[in-house]
Write an enzyme that holds these catalytic residues in place. Structure first.
Site, short mmCIF file in Angstrom:
data_model
loop_
_atom_site.label_atom_id
_atom_site.label_comp_id
_atom_site.label_asym_id
_atom_site.label_seq_id
_atom_site.Cartn_x
_atom_site.Cartn_y
_atom_site.Cartn_z
N LYS A 261 0.86 -1.15 0.06
CA LYS A 261 -0.06 0.19 -0.01
C LYS A 261 1.03 1.23 0.07
O LYS A 261 0.52 2.21 -0.85
CB LYS A 261 -0.93 -0.07 1.46
CG LYS A 261 -1.73 1.21 1.29
CD LYS A 261 -2.54 1.11 2.72
CE LYS A 261 -1.81 1.71 4.04
NZ LYS A 261 -1.58 3.06 4.10
N ASN A 262 1.86 1.23 0.96
CA ASN A 262 2.62 2.53 1.00
C ASN A 262 3.68 2.66 -0.05
O ASN A 262 4.22 3.89 -0.25
CB ASN A 262 3.35 2.52 2.27
CG ASN A 262 2.45 2.62 3.42
OD1 ASN A 262 1.20 2.90 3.48
ND2 ASN A 262 2.94 2.58 4.77
N CYS B 279 -5.58 12.57 12.80
CA CYS B 279 -6.44 11.36 12.72
C CYS B 279 -6.16 10.69 14.15
O CYS B 279 -5.58 11.41 14.91
CB CYS B 279 -5.89 10.52 11.50
SG CYS B 279 -4.15 9.77 11.90
N ARG C 55 0.05 14.67 13.45
CA ARG C 55 0.61 14.55 12.15
C ARG C 55 0.80 15.61 11.38
O ARG C 55 -0.24 15.84 10.32
CB ARG C 55 -0.42 13.40 11.32
CG ARG C 55 -0.37 12.01 12.19
CD ARG C 55 -1.04 10.93 11.42
NE ARG C 55 -0.17 10.43 10.55
CZ ARG C 55 -0.45 9.31 9.64
NH1 ARG C 55 -1.54 8.80 9.72
NH2 ARG C 55 0.18 8.77 8.79
N ASP D 52 4.04 0.51 12.24
CA ASP D 52 2.70 -0.03 11.49
C ASP D 52 2.66 -1.66 12.10
O ASP D 52 1.62 -2.26 11.86
CB ASP D 52 2.78 -0.19 10.27
CG ASP D 52 2.48 1.39 9.50
OD1 ASP D 52 1.86 2.27 10.49
OD2 ASP D 52 2.62 1.73 8.28
N ARG E 115 -8.90 -0.29 4.24
CA ARG E 115 -8.10 0.59 3.64
C ARG E 115 -6.45 0.18 3.30
O ARG E 115 -5.61 0.37 2.46
CB ARG E 115 -7.60 1.84 4.68
CG ARG E 115 -9.06 2.62 4.62
CD ARG E 115 -8.61 3.78 5.57
NE ARG E 115 -7.04 4.38 5.15
CZ ARG E 115 -6.20 4.77 5.89
NH1 ARG E 115 -6.26 4.79 7.31
NH2 ARG E 115 -5.08 5.23 5.41
C1 UD1 Z 1 4.11 6.83 6.30
C2 UD1 Z 1 3.19 5.51 6.39
C3 UD1 Z 1 2.56 4.95 7.45
C4 UD1 Z 1 3.52 4.95 8.79
C5 UD1 Z 1 4.46 5.91 8.79
C6 UD1 Z 1 5.49 5.78 9.86
C7 UD1 Z 1 2.55 5.81 4.04
C8 UD1 Z 1 1.24 5.96 3.03
N1 UD1 Z 1 2.31 5.80 5.40
O1 UD1 Z 1 3.05 7.69 6.95
O2 UD1 Z 1 1.72 3.73 7.24
O3 UD1 Z 1 2.90 4.77 9.92
O4 UD1 Z 1 4.89 6.51 7.63
O5 UD1 Z 1 6.36 4.87 9.48
O6 UD1 Z 1 3.58 5.53 3.69
N2 UD1 Z 1 6.12 14.42 11.02
C9 UD1 Z 1 6.26 15.63 11.30
N3 UD1 Z 1 6.22 16.41 10.24
C10 UD1 Z 1 5.95 16.32 9.06
C11 UD1 Z 1 5.76 15.04 8.94
C12 UD1 Z 1 5.81 13.98 9.73
O7 UD1 Z 1 6.51 16.02 12.49
O8 UD1 Z 1 5.81 16.95 8.17
C13 UD1 Z 1 6.13 13.08 12.07
C14 UD1 Z 1 4.92 12.32 12.24
O9 UD1 Z 1 3.89 13.19 12.97
C15 UD1 Z 1 5.36 11.21 12.94
C16 UD1 Z 1 6.77 11.22 12.24
O10 UD1 Z 1 7.19 12.34 11.53
O11 UD1 Z 1 5.56 11.42 14.24
C17 UD1 Z 1 6.62 10.00 11.15
O12 UD1 Z 1 5.53 10.25 10.47
P1 UD1 Z 1 5.80 9.98 8.58
O13 UD1 Z 1 7.01 9.28 8.15
O14 UD1 Z 1 5.86 11.44 7.90
O15 UD1 Z 1 4.49 9.28 8.40
P2 UD1 Z 1 3.58 9.31 7.19
O16 UD1 Z 1 4.59 9.51 5.78
O17 UD1 Z 1 2.53 10.29 7.14
#
Ligand code: UD1
Length: 422
Positions: free
Chosen positions: A22-23, A116, A121, A307, A399
């Site tokens: 998925k990711n 969420c 996030r 995850d 999902r």
């Molecule tokens: C992706 C995955 C999700 C997984 C997550 C962490 C996809 C579609 N989803 O989500 O399944 O749980 O990685 O491995 O690939 N953060 C910030 N600022 C930002 C972005 C993120 O502070 O601009 C923080 C987030 O709140 C979190 C951490 O960084 O604490 C990691 O999040 P991130 O790797 O960005 O998650 P996603 O990419 O949304």
């Protein structure tokens, strides 16, 4: 709305095939926005999230077809550069259309994804990256508007308080492929799905080095062409199936697996006493003897994946001993704890830790899924529990898990869908 009914207590046995990740498929679909040529994505999982991304691509003017795991994306009559709140709010990954839209059209208007249940996030790292490339970014009325006269390569650090960000790395890498000059992303996410996206971009004609490491270099090119790509196997689905074998004291051969992506999980399960046999693309997971409790800390890749945290808590809740599970990526990602306790588990939450006292067995109960991986954790708990478990709100499960009840059913599980009574 449907709920899943599970009659637990059956040892799962047999063979099962993991679907595409998925990711990986979601950002790869977003990357098709970078070209007007046709792209073919194979091994695509039929998931609610995949369909959401296809809707977004259609809303942005693409033609899309999805048949038996193969998605074809081609240019439609007119391209658009605005991704609407109604679609983006249902799935955070849709925010990664920002980078490709900005790279291709020099402008993008994308709704903020919102929070969420697993935490706040934010998207600050996404915005930091595209600003570093020279975009003019404005956040207003729930939308991010980004513009540029032409992005320019830059050196940037994208690590955040909780480590690297997967989708921010994806977004910025996709914006950088058509920028002028060299972009260096330090503190990049090393997740295999980021590397898979980079592999697809390379096939489209991008110049990228270092993907899969914390420093990614992108040398901008003038244009990208169409490409065909097969997405990597879903390591989280694979991990969930591995835990299904162990929690039911079963014996499962898992096919289409990339065990090099599962190092931290395999290591933990072996520490707990599981028997795991590897071959090229298969893993056999067997429950041979009573497992022991282990401590787990989630970390960015190659650490133990956040995850898999909820599913691991399910397994530890029926494994004798005390296990401390520490969540370092999303400190609030513990919605499943209260539901597991309703099934008789002994789990206490202390800030970013769950202290799990393993007990002899769980009891079936009506439970409610709060998010995707929490749903998987409740399904695992239901498979091992005595009696009947009803997991409601399973749209979360849809999902991220393709045909999960069929796959588990073929392994011998008694699992079926019923309509939710209102
Ligand atoms: C992706 C995955 C999700 C997984 C997550 C962490 C996809 C579609 N989803 O989500 O399944 O749980 O990685 O491995 O690939 N953060 C910030 N600022 C930002 C972005 C993120 O502070 O601009 C923080 C987030 O709140 C979190 C951490 O960084 O604490 C990691 O999040 P991130 O790797 O960005 O998650 P996603 O990419 O949304």
């Amino acid at each position: 709305m449907d709920k899943l009914i599970i009659e637990g207590g059956i040892s799962l046995k047999g063979e099962v095939t993991v679907s595409g990740a998925k990711n990986s498929v979601l950002p790869i679909l977003a990357a098709t926005l970078l070209t007007d040529d046709a792209c073919v994505i194979k091994g695509a999982p039929a998931l609610r999230d995949t369909n959401t991304m296809l809707k977004i691509l259609r809303s942005l003017g693409k033609n899309v077809e999805f048949d038996k795991g193969v998605i074809t994306v081609s240019a439609g009559k007119a391209a658009h550069f605005m991704a609407d709140y109604k679609l983006v709010s249902t799935m955070r990954a849709s925010f990664c259309v920002l980078g490709p839209l900005l790279g291709k059209f020099k402008k993008a208007r994308v709704s903020l994804p919102g929070g969420c249940v697993i935490g706040v996030r934010p998207v600050d790292l996404h915005l930091k990256g595209i600003k570093a490339l020279g975009a003019d970014v404005n956040v207003e009325s729930g939308y991010v508007t980004a513009k540029s006269d032409g992005l320019c390569g830059a050196r940037m650090y994208l690590g955040g308080v909780y480590g690297s960000s997967v989708l921010a790395t994806d977004n910025v890498m996709m914006a950088a492929v058509l920028a002028k000059g060299l972009t260096v992303i330090e503190g990049a996410a090393c997740e295999p799905e980021v590397a898979d996206l980079a592999d697809f971009l390379l096939k489209m004609g991008a110049k990228i080095k270092g993907h899969g490491t914390p420093v990614i270099e992108v040398e901008g090119v003038k244009h990208l062409h169409g490409a065909a790509h097969t997405v990597i196997p879903d390591r989280i689905e694979a991990g969930t199936l591995m835990l299904a074998a162990l929690i039911t004291r079963g014996d499962i051969l898992i096919k289409n697996i990339s065990f090099k992506h599962l190092g931290a999980l395999i290591d933990k399960l072996e520490e707990a006493g599981a028997s795991i046999a590897r071959s090229e693309e298969n893993l056999r997971v067997r429950y041979k003897k009573q497992l022991r409790a282990v401590n787990v800390t989630t970390l960015p890749y190659p650490g133990f994946p956040t995850d898999m945290q909820a599913q691991m808590i399910s397994l530890m809740s029926v494994t004798p001993g005390i296990s401390v599970v520490t969540e370092k990526i999303y400190p609030d990602r513990f919605m499943h704890v209260a539901e597991l306790n309703r099934m008789g588990a002994h789990i206490q939450r202390e800030g970013p830790h769950a202290i799990v006292e393993g007990i002899g067995g769980l009891c079936g109960a009506p439970v409610m899924a709060s998010d995707l991986r929490a749903s998987a954790c409740l399904v695992l708990a239901g498979l091992s529990a005595k009696g009947k478990t009803a997991v409601s709100r399973i749209y979360h499960l849809e999902r991220g898990y393709e045909n999960i009840e069929e796959k588990l059913g073929r392994l011998g599980a008694r699992i079926w869908r019923e309509k939710e009574q209102r």
